[in-house]
Scaffold this active site. Structure first.
Site, PDB file in Angstrom:
ATOM      1  N   ASP A  45       0.759  -1.389  -0.076  1.00  0.00           N
ATOM      2  CA  ASP A  45       0.019   0.043  -0.087  1.00  0.00           C
ATOM      3  C   ASP A  45       0.792   1.126   0.052  1.00  0.00           C
ATOM      4  O   ASP A  45       0.836   2.164   0.961  1.00  0.00           O
ATOM      5  CB  ASP A  45      -0.857  -0.055   1.046  1.00  0.00           C
ATOM      6  CG  ASP A  45      -1.631  -1.255   1.466  1.00  0.00           C
ATOM      7  OD1 ASP A  45      -1.854  -1.863   0.355  1.00  0.00           O
ATOM      8  OD2 ASP A  45      -1.745  -1.794   2.745  1.00  0.00           O
ATOM      9  N   GLU A  93     -11.327   0.103  -2.942  1.00  0.00           N
ATOM     10  CA  GLU A  93     -10.552   0.523  -1.186  1.00  0.00           C
ATOM     11  C   GLU A  93      -9.293   1.350  -1.781  1.00  0.00           C
ATOM     12  O   GLU A  93      -9.173   1.903  -2.860  1.00  0.00           O
ATOM     13  CB  GLU A  93      -9.799  -0.720  -0.760  1.00  0.00           C
ATOM     14  CG  GLU A  93      -9.166  -1.808  -1.480  1.00  0.00           C
ATOM     15  CD  GLU A  93      -9.106  -2.853  -0.646  1.00  0.00           C
ATOM     16  OE1 GLU A  93      -9.618  -3.278   0.424  1.00  0.00           O
ATOM     17  OE2 GLU A  93      -8.319  -3.828  -1.295  1.00  0.00           O
TER      18      GLU A  93
END
Length: 549
Positions: free
Chosen positions: A58, A223
């Site tokens: 991420d 997301e």
């Protein structure tokens, strides 16, 4: 006599100069660590993906002047929120951690697998660096600093709640906004993106928020949103489809609350790069755009790729459209971004000589660290790990005092030199070289029956509490040994060996297959432990830890 004194003085002076030169060289070498096992920079103005073959999940990146700064998820490992620096988006080094201990501290003093720091966002606003991240059990936190190399402020809980994840701030004049996603495991919903207003300081959410995009129809599991503004449009860049096989979506609107148009802008397509998504858009000093994202590589974690990025009709174009369907695909190699600062080949540190009074920045504990677990006294040339009690644990899964780092490449060898001191000739002490995951294996020096042994140990299904099994052990002549693991692709198979003379290595046990942890890759590292029902004391001195081909 005078000539003798002069000669002696000259020799001493030359020796001091040589020593200072060696020290400066060592410092310079430390500053410019070059990996033996993975290199993206080809040295000819081009790079090959992945730029980092390590688990920087991420990622988010910004540019401040001529320098890039990146952070990534750290989950239960501490210190958390690694800070990496680059001048060209290809060569990176670890420079700091923004979070020394996770909060609430009493919760994270033991390993909280899959919990903790999820999907952070880094930004630079009014001469301060900010990082926001979502803790799925507590809410959105923020830390900030004026000195990215220095100490960061204590975390502030900006938005309390369950399942609020993947935040990203945007300041526009005096208005501050925060976009985030939802974790279905805690919130009961996902695939929805929500924008809240914050106070101008960015320290607190001040409204209930508005849902601005619903991905259920076309972009399930949406997301990780990043919020930007360019040329009158608000842009949301967000991944969908899951980490292994997903894609990257771009959304745009003239109003921050929508309605948003959406377009798939990056997918696997005809390439071998699965699930190319979740990352960050950044511009180089010549105003060219780039997109840095991860690729899920199973046991090796989420490795990092860099894509060229352009704009067409106010939509981002990522990578190259090799199959001609209008959607970008990842490139295998490309020309490096322009750098206005001299760019040298440098990589995140892997090896550690343990000579500088503290472990290198590549190391993390399995939970919040404790001063009681280790000592690296300035002036010494080893790291001492104290043999901490396992208490009632059946294996290492819930043991916090494991000192670990990321797997650095598909193929590598890790070797360490360790000396075990039991104190009181007490059995049940050991120290070793570990390949850690839901199942794990290690090679260790142990003491029992009044002598030292080398052991290979495997814990199958450690995540569910299965006990360790000694696969093989052999007697040692002393309490000092070199331990080695050789890891090979494609599934990170591992063969352990040991040496008593530092030259001849003898294989021990059977090959082990690494398994990833929960939400993170397998990790490698060192440890020292003691059984619960034996006299306390004992320690292991690790002379060095080296990653080689």
């Amino acid at each position: 006599m005078q000539n003798l004194k002069y000669s002696t003085f000259l020799l001493m002076f030359l020796f001091a100069v040589k020593a200072d030169a060696q020290k400066e060289s060592a410092i310079q070498n430390q500053k410019t660590y070059v990996s033996q096992v993975w290199q993206s920079d080809k040295g000819d103005g081009t790079y090959a993906n992945p730029i980092l073959y390590a688990d920087y999940s991420d990622p988010d990146v910004i540019r401040v002047g001529n320098h890039y700064y990146m952070t990534a998820s750290s989950f239960n490992c501490t210190p958390g929120l690694p800070i990496l620096h680059s001048t060209d988006l290809v060569n990176w080094e670890i420079i700091n951690f923004a979070l020394q201990k996770q909060v609430p501290e009493e919760v994270f003093n033991i390993p909280q697998h899959s919990k903790g720091v999820w999907a952070p966002a880094i930004c630079f606003h009014k001469n301060q660096f900010y990082i926001y991240w979502g803790d799925p059990d507590y809410g959105i936190y923020m830390v900030k600093t004026k000195d990215i190399y220095g100490k960061w402020d204590e975390p502030i809980l900006v938005m309390e709640g369950k399942g609020i994840i993947d935040p990203c701030p945007l300041w526009e004049n005096d208005n501050a906004y925060l976009i985030h996603a939802w974790a279905v495991s805690r919130a009961g919903i996902n695939s929805v993106l929500t924008i809240n207003k914050m106070n101008s300081e960015g320290t607190k959410v001040i409204d209930e928020g508005k849902n601005v995009f619903d991905g259920h129809d076309k972009h399930h599991t949406m997301e990780g949103p990043k919020l930007y503004k360019k040329a009158g449009y608000y842009y949301i860049l967000a991944p969908a489809g899951g980490v292994e096989n997903g894609w990257q979506v771009a959304m745009r609107s003239k109003n921050i609350y929508g309605p948003y148009e959406d377009k798939v802008v990056l997918e696997q397509g005809s390439t071998k790069i699965n699930g190319p998504h979740q990352g960050a858009w950044v511009t180089s000093p010549d105003d060219n755009s780039w997109f840095l994202h991860f690729q899920d590589q199973g046991v090796y974690g989420r490795v990092l790729h860099l894509q060229p990025m352009s704009w067409k009709d106010n939509w981002p174009v990522m990578g190259k459209d090799f199959d001609g369907n209008g959607i970008g695909e990842p490139v295998a190699s490309y020309s490096k971004p322009l750098s206005k600062v001299q760019s040298t080949i440098i990589n995140p540190a892997e090896s550690d000589e343990f000579n500088d009074g503290k472990p290198g920045l590549q190391w993390q504990w399995y939970a919040n660290g404790s001063i009681k677990w280790s000592a690296q006294i300035p002036g010494t040339n080893y790291l001492r790990l104290f043999a901490m009690s396992l208490k009632n644990e059946t294996n290492l899964w819930n043991v916090p005092n494991l000192l670990l780092q990321k797997l650095p490449a598909p193929n590598f060898t890790a070797t360490t030199k360790v000396k075990l001191t039991t104190e009181w000739n007490t059995a049940g002490k050991k120290a070793g070289l570990l390949l850690m995951g839901q199942s794990y294996s290690y090679v260790a020096i142990a003491f029992h029956d009044d002598r030292y042994w080398v052991q290979q140990v495997i814990a199958e299904n450690a995540v569910n509490g299965e006990q360790e099994k000694i696969i093989e052990e052999k007697p040692l002549l002393s309490n000092e040994v070199q331990l080695r693991m050789k890891v090979t692709a494609p599934d990170a198979h591992c063969q352990f060996s040991y040496s008593e003379n530092g030259i001849d290595f003898i294989e021990i046990g059977k090959p082990a297959k690494a398994q990833k942890d929960l939400w993170i890759a397998a990790k490698i590292g060192i440890f020292a432990t003691s059984l619960n029902n034996v006299r306390m004391g004992g320690y292991a001195d690790f002379d060095w830890f080296r990653i080689t081909k």
